[in-house]
Design an enzyme around this catalytic site. Sequence first.
Site, PDB file in Angstrom:
ATOM      1  N   CYS A 273     -34.422 -17.216   4.921  1.00 50.08           N
ATOM      2  CA  CYS A 273     -34.862 -17.648   3.346  1.00 50.08           C
ATOM      3  C   CYS A 273     -34.934 -19.049   3.194  1.00 50.08           C
ATOM      4  O   CYS A 273     -35.777 -19.504   2.369  1.00 50.08           O
ATOM      5  CB  CYS A 273     -34.058 -17.119   2.489  1.00 50.08           C
ATOM      6  SG  CYS A 273     -33.988 -15.224   2.273  1.00 50.08           S
TER       7      CYS A 273
ATOM      8  N   LYS B 225     -38.811 -20.288   2.750  1.00 51.71           N
ATOM      9  CA  LYS B 225     -39.445 -20.253   1.617  1.00 51.71           C
ATOM     10  C   LYS B 225     -40.113 -21.601   1.185  1.00 51.71           C
ATOM     11  O   LYS B 225     -39.512 -22.560   1.579  1.00 51.71           O
ATOM     12  CB  LYS B 225     -38.462 -19.937   0.619  1.00 51.71           C
ATOM     13  CG  LYS B 225     -37.849 -18.319   0.208  1.00 51.71           C
ATOM     14  CD  LYS B 225     -37.076 -18.116  -1.056  1.00 51.71           C
ATOM     15  CE  LYS B 225     -37.029 -16.806  -1.444  1.00 51.71           C
ATOM     16  NZ  LYS B 225     -36.241 -16.623  -2.643  1.00 51.71           N
TER      17      LYS B 225
ATOM     18  N   ASP C 295     -40.290  -8.799   0.615  1.00 48.85           N
ATOM     19  CA  ASP C 295     -39.598 -10.060   1.269  1.00 48.85           C
ATOM     20  C   ASP C 295     -39.717 -10.080   2.854  1.00 48.85           C
ATOM     21  O   ASP C 295     -39.382  -9.130   3.494  1.00 48.85           O
ATOM     22  CB  ASP C 295     -38.125 -10.207   0.881  1.00 48.85           C
ATOM     23  CG  ASP C 295     -37.577 -11.450   0.737  1.00 48.85           C
ATOM     24  OD1 ASP C 295     -37.680 -12.365   1.532  1.00 48.85           O
ATOM     25  OD2 ASP C 295     -37.029 -11.865  -0.236  1.00 48.85           O
TER      26      ASP C 295
ATOM     27  N   HIS D   7     -47.638  -2.740   8.072  1.00 45.16           N
ATOM     28  CA  HIS D   7     -48.705  -3.306   8.432  1.00 45.16           C
ATOM     29  C   HIS D   7     -48.526  -4.309   9.296  1.00 45.16           C
ATOM     30  O   HIS D   7     -47.259  -5.048   9.262  1.00 45.16           O
ATOM     31  CB  HIS D   7     -49.460  -3.983   7.247  1.00 45.16           C
ATOM     32  CG  HIS D   7     -51.090  -4.361   7.727  1.00 45.16           C
ATOM     33  ND1 HIS D   7     -51.908  -3.877   8.235  1.00 45.16           N
ATOM     34  CD2 HIS D   7     -51.065  -5.785   7.472  1.00 45.16           C
ATOM     35  CE1 HIS D   7     -52.774  -4.565   8.689  1.00 45.16           C
ATOM     36  NE2 HIS D   7     -52.533  -5.766   8.277  1.00 45.16           N
TER      37      HIS D   7
END
EC number: 2.7.9.3
Length: 346
Positions: free
Chosen positions: A15, A18, A66, A138
């Site tokens: 994270c 980000k 996420d 995907h």
Amino acid sequence: MDQVKLTQFSHGGGCGCKIAPGVLTELLAAMPAGLMPPDLLVGTDTADDAAVYRLNDRQAIVATTDFFTPIVDDPYDFGRIAATNALSDVYAMGGTPLFALAVVGMPLDKLPPAVIGRILQGGADVCRAAGIPVAGGHSIDVLEPIYGLVGLGVVDPAKVKTNAGARPGDVLILTKPLGIGILSAALKKGLLSAEGYGEMVRWTTTLNRAGALLADVDAVHAVTDVTGFGLAGHLLEMCRGANLEATVRLADLPLIPEAARLVRDGVATGASMRNWASYGASVRLPADAAEWQRKLVTDPQTSGGLLIACAPEAVEAVQAVIRGVQGEAGTVIGGMAAGEAAVRVV
């Protein structure tokens, strides 16, 4: 299997990669207003953890996505951490996950198929532990490894827990210790011990299941999870959503022991500094606060804990729920009060 250090491909792992909150706010402000149907109970207004769309009087869909670049070198651990982090957003809304879709971007010229397979296996095993399937997804060929999930869950519309419902007098409870970003920075520098790595993986792969159970506790007024913007950043979102001031007691913050030592030695991520630059004007630190204390409250957490605002009389019940699903009760770290939408650290 070929030995590949996944973090060598990451400009910022977990994270911590980000987009900085200040930049993100600017980008979102430029977006044209979209259709907001009345059944969209939670959208973009309060920077919440997931979208919630009401299907009927008893059911609403919780939807989130996420994904990030590697925070660890081990592919199986990377998959587990990324999947745990993604499902956390469903739990933070009081939802129960239903199924997931994999989001996969891999540099196929650099990573052997066996390594990519281990990443996917790690994510699938976490989903299995959560009682859900990976029902599709995907994949694309990219320069940096990217993995995560689209998480879909269900919640009673009357029991949704947003990040904006805190009330004056509420107590703040944090379910996991801080320090993941610090440990990840130490890992990249070769400074993290085997014990520290074990604690890092332990906490980042602990599912935030308590969130689904807390949906039934009326005295829980707001919930969010602490991830890339750090404790101060996500608590500030809670403050802004409710137009309240939060007070956090530094002495009461739960810390991973090795992270507490490392941050005092100056180890931190660049994301910590970006976080402070984005929202530091709304965070009041003690005049004599050390630099490491600022880095601690802005440290980006990957797959961090739930931050819960509840009525004082509900603290024991909330901690009992947390203890029941993760073995430890969570920590009371402060409270909410009337005042300017800001975070005060004492």
